[in-house]
Design an enzyme around this catalytic site. Structure first.
Site, mmCIF file in Angstrom:
data_model
loop_
_atom_site.group_PDB
_atom_site.id
_atom_site.type_symbol
_atom_site.label_atom_id
_atom_site.label_comp_id
_atom_site.label_asym_id
_atom_site.label_seq_id
_atom_site.Cartn_x
_atom_site.Cartn_y
_atom_site.Cartn_z
ATOM 1 C CE LYS A 84 170.363 51.048 -64.204
ATOM 2 N NZ LYS A 84 169.653 50.584 -65.420
ATOM 3 C CE1 TYR A 110 165.719 47.444 -63.267
ATOM 4 C CE2 TYR A 110 167.568 46.162 -62.435
ATOM 5 C CZ TYR A 110 167.042 47.354 -62.900
ATOM 6 O OH TYR A 110 167.849 48.472 -63.004
ATOM 7 C CG ASN A 119 170.494 52.719 -68.412
ATOM 8 O OD1 ASN A 119 170.862 52.131 -67.395
ATOM 9 N ND2 ASN A 119 169.224 52.876 -68.719
ATOM 10 C CD GLU A 125 162.102 51.381 -57.979
ATOM 11 O OE1 GLU A 125 161.655 50.898 -59.032
ATOM 12 O OE2 GLU A 125 162.725 52.465 -57.937
HETATM 13 P P1 CMP Z 1 166.136 50.907 -65.550
HETATM 14 O O1 CMP Z 1 165.592 52.271 -65.375
HETATM 15 O O2 CMP Z 1 167.061 50.415 -64.503
HETATM 16 O O3 CMP Z 1 164.928 49.868 -65.654
HETATM 17 C C1 CMP Z 1 164.942 48.734 -66.482
HETATM 18 C C2 CMP Z 1 166.226 48.571 -67.203
HETATM 19 O O4 CMP Z 1 166.241 47.622 -68.225
HETATM 20 C C3 CMP Z 1 166.551 49.879 -67.901
HETATM 21 O O5 CMP Z 1 166.917 50.825 -66.949
HETATM 22 C C4 CMP Z 1 167.618 49.450 -68.876
HETATM 23 O O6 CMP Z 1 168.919 49.553 -68.350
HETATM 24 C C5 CMP Z 1 167.289 47.981 -69.090
HETATM 25 N N1 CMP Z 1 166.862 47.802 -70.457
HETATM 26 C C6 CMP Z 1 165.805 48.354 -71.056
HETATM 27 N N2 CMP Z 1 165.739 47.949 -72.329
HETATM 28 C C7 CMP Z 1 166.792 47.132 -72.533
HETATM 29 C C8 CMP Z 1 167.267 46.401 -73.639
HETATM 30 N N3 CMP Z 1 166.647 46.445 -74.811
HETATM 31 N N4 CMP Z 1 168.372 45.658 -73.482
HETATM 32 C C9 CMP Z 1 169.010 45.613 -72.287
HETATM 33 N N5 CMP Z 1 168.605 46.281 -71.187
HETATM 34 C C10 CMP Z 1 167.502 47.043 -71.327
#
Ligand code: CMP
Length: 139
Positions: free
Chosen positions: A10, A50, A113, A127
């Site tokens: 990311k 998403y 993350n 995906e």
């Molecule tokens: P990912 O595995 O890419 O799938 C969904 C993403 O939403 C997740 O990783 C997080 O990076 C993001 N995400 C989940 N919860 C939150 C949150 N509370 N605030 C911002 N981003 C979030």
């Protein structure tokens, strides 16, 4: 069984020049990078990717973040690749991620993350198909 999973390095990670460090974690875990490209994700691509989160309060922020800097999209292959990748990534929230995982070492927050990984074989197939043509995956 040998599986394929879809991975994204990311924006928070590409920005901090962590592509190689994260790839090393995958390879040390026995995952093979069988397809990889660095792209600037478009808003449309991020919204499609998403779509399951479209009703969540963080959706706008998530799309904004994913399009803010380049990402590296990948296909990882190996024995139980989906579960193995999730283990190497660690919990979504870095505060809850286990020692030695990518998110423990590199992630900044639950949003920033560092990596995405597919959660099931069905989503992995969808995906992968969104970002790679069959002939771009070389196992
Ligand atoms: P990912 O595995 O890419 O799938 C969904 C993403 O939403 C997740 O990783 C997080 O990076 C993001 N995400 C989940 N919860 C939150 C949150 N509370 N605030 C911002 N981003 C979030």
């Amino acid at each position: 069984a040998i599986q394929r999973t879809f991975s994204i390095i990311k924006p928070d990670a590409t920005k901090r020049n962590l592509t190689g460090a994260i790839n090393a974690k995958f390879e040390e875990a026995g995952l093979r990078i069988v397809a990889q490209k660095r792209i600037r994700m478009t808003t449309a691509q991020a919204e499609t990717f998403y779509a399951v989160h479209s009703e969540r309060p963080f959706f706008g922020e998530l799309v904004e973040f994913m399009t803010s800097e380049p990402v590296v999209v990948q296909v990882l292959e190996g024995e139980d690749a989906i579960a193995k990748n999730r283990e190497v990534m660690g919990a979504t929230n870095p505060a809850e991620a286990a020692e030695g995982t990518i998110r423990k070492e590199f992630a900044l927050s639950i949003g920033e993350n560092s990596v995405h990984g597919s959660d099931a074989p069905e989503t992995a197939a969808i995906e992968i198909a969104q970002f790679f043509a069959g002939n771009e995956i070389v196992g």
